[in-house]
Structure formats: structure tokens, C-alpha cells
Design an enzyme around this catalytic site. Structure first.
Site, PDB file in Angstrom:
ATOM      1  N   LYS A 163      -4.020  40.732  38.302  1.00 49.47           N
ATOM      2  CA  LYS A 163      -4.590  39.377  38.379  1.00 49.47           C
ATOM      3  C   LYS A 163      -4.297  38.656  37.380  1.00 49.47           C
ATOM      4  O   LYS A 163      -3.879  39.081  36.067  1.00 49.47           O
ATOM      5  CB  LYS A 163      -6.212  39.539  38.304  1.00 49.47           C
ATOM      6  CG  LYS A 163      -6.918  38.295  38.245  1.00 49.47           C
ATOM      7  CD  LYS A 163      -7.574  37.976  39.833  1.00 49.47           C
ATOM      8  CE  LYS A 163      -8.029  36.620  40.029  1.00 49.47           C
ATOM      9  NZ  LYS A 163      -6.982  35.711  40.033  1.00 49.47           N
TER      10      LYS A 163
ATOM     11  N   LYS B 165      -7.358  41.223  28.788  1.00 49.67           N
ATOM     12  CA  LYS B 165      -8.351  40.438  28.962  1.00 49.67           C
ATOM     13  C   LYS B 165      -9.191  40.910  29.904  1.00 49.67           C
ATOM     14  O   LYS B 165     -10.420  40.794  29.703  1.00 49.67           O
ATOM     15  CB  LYS B 165      -7.709  39.086  29.323  1.00 49.67           C
ATOM     16  CG  LYS B 165      -8.469  37.942  29.425  1.00 49.67           C
ATOM     17  CD  LYS B 165      -7.883  36.527  29.915  1.00 49.67           C
ATOM     18  CE  LYS B 165      -6.709  36.233  29.093  1.00 49.67           C
ATOM     19  NZ  LYS B 165      -6.108  34.796  29.733  1.00 49.67           N
TER      20      LYS B 165
ATOM     21  N   LYS C  10       0.991  38.064  35.830  1.00 49.98           N
ATOM     22  CA  LYS C  10       1.191  36.656  35.465  1.00 49.98           C
ATOM     23  C   LYS C  10       2.485  36.152  36.563  1.00 49.98           C
ATOM     24  O   LYS C  10       3.451  36.988  37.020  1.00 49.98           O
ATOM     25  CB  LYS C  10       1.639  36.454  34.492  1.00 49.98           C
ATOM     26  CG  LYS C  10       1.462  35.138  33.879  1.00 49.98           C
ATOM     27  CD  LYS C  10      -0.021  34.901  33.588  1.00 49.98           C
ATOM     28  CE  LYS C  10      -0.593  33.585  32.913  1.00 49.98           C
ATOM     29  NZ  LYS C  10      -1.848  33.601  32.486  1.00 49.98           N
TER      30      LYS C  10
ATOM     31  N   THR D 229     -12.812  28.367  31.840  1.00 46.05           N
ATOM     32  CA  THR D 229     -12.273  28.703  30.708  1.00 46.05           C
ATOM     33  C   THR D 229     -12.754  28.245  29.403  1.00 46.05           C
ATOM     34  O   THR D 229     -12.940  28.918  28.312  1.00 46.05           O
ATOM     35  CB  THR D 229     -10.657  28.704  30.811  1.00 46.05           C
ATOM     36  OG1 THR D 229     -10.417  29.206  32.139  1.00 46.05           O
ATOM     37  CG2 THR D 229      -9.674  29.076  29.731  1.00 46.05           C
TER      38      THR D 229
ATOM     39  N   ASN E 182      -7.243  21.487  31.231  1.00 46.49           N
ATOM     40  CA  ASN E 182      -8.624  21.891  31.780  1.00 46.49           C
ATOM     41  C   ASN E 182      -9.267  22.324  30.658  1.00 46.49           C
ATOM     42  O   ASN E 182     -10.648  22.145  30.420  1.00 46.49           O
ATOM     43  CB  ASN E 182      -8.227  22.555  32.966  1.00 46.49           C
ATOM     44  CG  ASN E 182      -9.574  23.085  33.593  1.00 46.49           C
ATOM     45  OD1 ASN E 182     -10.582  23.322  33.003  1.00 46.49           O
ATOM     46  ND2 ASN E 182      -9.609  23.837  34.585  1.00 46.49           N
TER      47      ASN E 182
ATOM     48  N   SER F  42     -13.167  34.048  38.268  1.00 46.42           N
ATOM     49  CA  SER F  42     -12.165  34.229  39.024  1.00 46.42           C
ATOM     50  C   SER F  42     -12.683  35.542  39.976  1.00 46.42           C
ATOM     51  O   SER F  42     -12.495  35.807  41.356  1.00 46.42           O
ATOM     52  CB  SER F  42     -10.804  34.563  38.622  1.00 46.42           C
ATOM     53  OG  SER F  42     -10.224  33.357  38.715  1.00 46.42           O
TER      54      SER F  42
HETATM   55  N1  GLU Z   1      -4.505  31.786  34.034  1.00 44.29           N
HETATM   56  C1  GLU Z   1      -5.786  32.065  33.642  1.00 44.29           C
HETATM   57  C2  GLU Z   1      -5.754  33.152  32.352  1.00 44.29           C
HETATM   58  O1  GLU Z   1      -4.624  33.009  31.619  1.00 44.29           O
HETATM   59  C3  GLU Z   1      -6.625  32.680  34.741  1.00 44.29           C
HETATM   60  C4  GLU Z   1      -6.378  33.852  35.361  1.00 44.29           C
HETATM   61  C5  GLU Z   1      -7.253  34.131  36.427  1.00 44.29           C
HETATM   62  O2  GLU Z   1      -8.262  33.510  36.729  1.00 44.29           O
HETATM   63  O3  GLU Z   1      -6.815  35.183  37.333  1.00 44.29           O
HETATM   64  O4  GLU Z   1      -6.373  33.667  31.863  1.00 44.29           O
END
Ligand code: GLU
Length: 364
Positions: free
Chosen positions: A68, A92, A104, A188, A219, A356
Site C-alpha cells: 500500500k 508506517k 510507493k 493525514t 493537503n 485508506s
Molecule cells: N501517500 C500517503 C502516505 O505517504 C498515503 C498512503 C495511502 O493512503 O495508502 O502515507
């Protein structure tokens, strides 16, 4: 970017591993992304010409679940950066206990140079290139720097068209009518706000006594600034890539957000429009913002912002990493040696991936 961001991420991992009882083979796995896809992303421009941009998707580790992580559109995207960001996603997801591994993606492109239709074609083209690599139980993208819910909607639609099957669960951060989740947009920023509220409780802070500077007004930066200001925190400075505005008595955060979103540029509008006439603002550079004598500093822009060159100028006692990797490992050591507290990205910005996960479950 440093070109060594993945090495930095591995160094953080090695530092942390010294404190954790982890089998060395686990660390060995975490130092090596599971799979890497490098693609060319062709985009037909509005004037009929063709541009081709480098694109990437990295699946870092899927021990805890499907991988993810977001997709960013930014001129400085590189494989090194995407690998580092994918490692941080693995950590994370584990920190907040959502059953995902890390991934990513990104395209090295300057989206500010593209029209809305060109961005739609770019988004669809990226999905065409990675369609066999991602999937609802395999690897689930999301928004990141310079991507948003509209782009997630186009990507979900493209994936569904190719598969001939409505597949909202392949991507998160979508618009609500297309299967997005309530609360994802502000998640976030809200996660970072909850971290600060925990510190407030722990240390017995009075919000009105605490000054805050926010670097990066996308955001996450906007939402955390708004939530803190609503609680009485004195948000004295915010910045975007063009520069910062500073009001020692506290900014009108709502006015800043409206100005930024109306023209997509903070400084110019804030200081020429109506908000400015109501308030005496100073213009600062991003470096000056980072060095402000505030209590709480929130780097919410991008990686490598606090490094060996500027770490000795940081005055804030509390640094909340809302961006991914904004403090380099050597700067991090200097900050903690001088008694400052850094709330790491893998916790401070984990609210996004948490919601998410809710969105993905709802879609299933
Ligand atoms: N891009 C965001 C992060 O760095 C969200 C990732 C997601 O929701 O999968 O955490």
C-alpha cells in the site's frame, strides 16, 4: 533530493533495529524491496505532441498484507526516492497496525506545467503501464505529493475499464461518490493533530501558549494548521514552495487556505489580496520559516528539509514530521542530542493510510 534517500531510510532502520528485538533476517528483508517496476509513461499533449515521462512502482514488503502506498507526480521523483518512500510505508502500516505492507509509486513530471486534460491522460497512462503489477489484493495505490482524489478517480476508472470490472478497491483516496471514504481528505492532517493533542495531554500544554510554524501548505499542512488554529494554537507561519508568510500574533489560517486554493500560490495572494490588508504579514523564505523561534515546527512539504546545513538553526522544541523523511538521519541525531523531540513520519502522518484502510474495507 539527495540521491541517497534510500540509504537514509536504511540508516533509520538500522538505528531503530538496535533498540528492537528483531531477527537480523527480518532487517535483511527490510533493506531490500520485494519488487520494482520501472516504466515509460507516454502522454499526448494538448498541442498534439508526445511527452514520455519515467514512472516507477516499488513494492517493498508484503508480509503483513497487500502492499500500500501513494503515487506522486513531481519533477524530482526518482527510483531511489520511491524505494525509500516504500520502505517508510511498510514501517508506517506496521506502526498503526493496518494489515498492509509498503509500496510507493511516482512519475517524474512537473504537473504544474500540464493542463487538466493532460493530467487525466498522464494518470490513465500510468495505470496502463502498471496494471499487471497492482491489484486490490496485491498492491493498492493512493494519493501523495501533487496527486489528489480526482486523479485517484481517473486511475480507478482506467483500471476498471481495462479489467472490464468495476474495481473501486484497487485504489484509495477516491472522491466520495466513486467509493471514497468520509474523512480521507483530512486524515493525514488529523493524524498529526492527534499526535499533538497527546503531547498536549502528556505535557499539560495550554494551546494559546504554543506557537506553530507549518512548512508546506498542501493537503496535510492545511488540515493540521486548521485543526490546531481551531483549538487555539497560535499558527504564526505557513509556507508553500514559493515562500512563507509570518504573523507573530497568529495567522488567519482559514484565510490562508482560501487564498492558496483560489490561486494556488500563498505568498502572492496573501500579501496582495484582501486578507493582507487586514493583517500585517512578513514574507519569509522556507529556510527562515524552519529557523523561527516557535514551539512546534511542522515540516509538511517534502524530504531532506532539515539537514546538516540548517539543523543548528532549528529553535523549535517539537518537530512533527508530517512530510515523509523531512529530517535526515544525521540531523535527527543532532536534534535529539540537543533535547528536541521529533515525532517520526511513520507515526505523525499515518492518519492517511489508516483511513485508506477503512476505504479499502468499505469497497470490499
Ligand atoms: N501517500 C500517503 C502516505 O505517504 C498515503 C498512503 C495511502 O493512503 O495508502 O502515507
Amino acid at each position: 533530493m539527495s540521491g541517497n534517500l534510500f540509504n537514509d531510510a536504511v540508516q533509520f532502520l538500522e538505528n531503530a533495529a538496535r533498540y528492537a528485538k528483531v531477527d537480523p533476517e527480518v532487517i535483511q528483508h527490510l533493506k531490500n524491496p520485494k519488487a520494482i517496476l520501472e516504466v515509460s509513461v507516454p502522454v499526448r499533449k494538448d498541442d498534439g505532441t508526445l511527452d514520455i515521462y519515467p514512472g516507477y512502482r516499488v513494492q517493498h514488503n508484503n508480509t503483513l498484507g497487500p502492499t500500500k502506498g501513494g503515487i506522486r507526480f513531481h519533477p524530482e521523483v526518482s527510483l531511489d526516492e520511491v524505494k525509500a518512500l516504500s520502505l517508510w510505508m511498510t514501517l508506517k502500516c506496521a506502526v498503526v497496525g493496518v494489515p498492509f505492507g509498503g509500496a510507493k509509486g511516482g512519475v517524474a513530471v512537473d504537473p504544474k506545467q500540464l493542463s487538466r486534460m493532460e493530467i487525466e491522460r498522464l494518470s490513465r497512462s500510468y495505470i496502463q503501464q502498471v496494471v499487471d503489477f497492482i491489484g486490490p489484493r496485491r498492491d493498492i495505490p493512493a494519493p501523495d505529493m501533487y496527486t489528489n482524489s480526482m486523479i485517484m478517480g481517473w486511475m480507478m476508472d482506467e483500471y476498471s475499464c481495462i479489467r472490464r470490472q468495476k474495481t473501486p478497491e484497487v485504489i484509495t483516496g477516491k472522491p466520495i461518490p466513486l467509493g471514497g471514504s468520509l474523512g480521507r481528505e483530512e486524515a493525514t492532517g488529523r493524524g498529526a493533530y492527534y499526535c499533538i493533542k497527546e503531547m498536549e495531554r502528556e505535557f499539560g500544554w495550554y494551546p494559546a501558549d504554543k506557537t506553530v510554524a507549518v512548512q508546506g501548505f498542501g493537503n496535510a499542512g492545511q488540515h493540521v494548521a486548521q485543526l490546531l488554529a481551531d483549538d487555539g494554537y497560535r499558527v504564526v507561519a505557513v509556507s508553500d514552495s514559493k515562500g512563507a508568510v509570518y504573523v507573530p500574533e497568529g495567522l488567519d489560517v482559514t484565510g490562508c487556505i482560501d487564498a492558496k486554493n483560489a490561486t494556488r500560490q500563498l505568498q502572492a495572494v496573501y500579501c496582495e489580496g484582501s486578507v493582507c490588508t487586514a493583517m500585517d504579514t512578513q514574507k519569509l523564505t522556507n529556510q527562515q520559516l524552519l529557523a523561527l523561534d516557535v514551539d512546534i515546527l511542522i515540516p509538511a512539504a517534502m524530504e531532506n528539509q532539515i539537514n546538516l546545513d540548517n539543523v543548528n538553526r532549528i529553535k523549535a522544541d517539537y518537530i512533527i514530521e508530517v512530510a515523509n523523511g523531512p529530517v535526515t538521519p544525521d540531523a535527527d541525531t543532532i536534534l535529539s542530542d540537543s533535547g528536541k523531540m521529533v515525532v517520526p513520519d511513520v507515526l505523525a502522518n499515518a492518519g492517511g493510510v489508516t483511513v485508506s484502510y477503512f476505504e479499502w474495507v468499505q469497497n470490499h
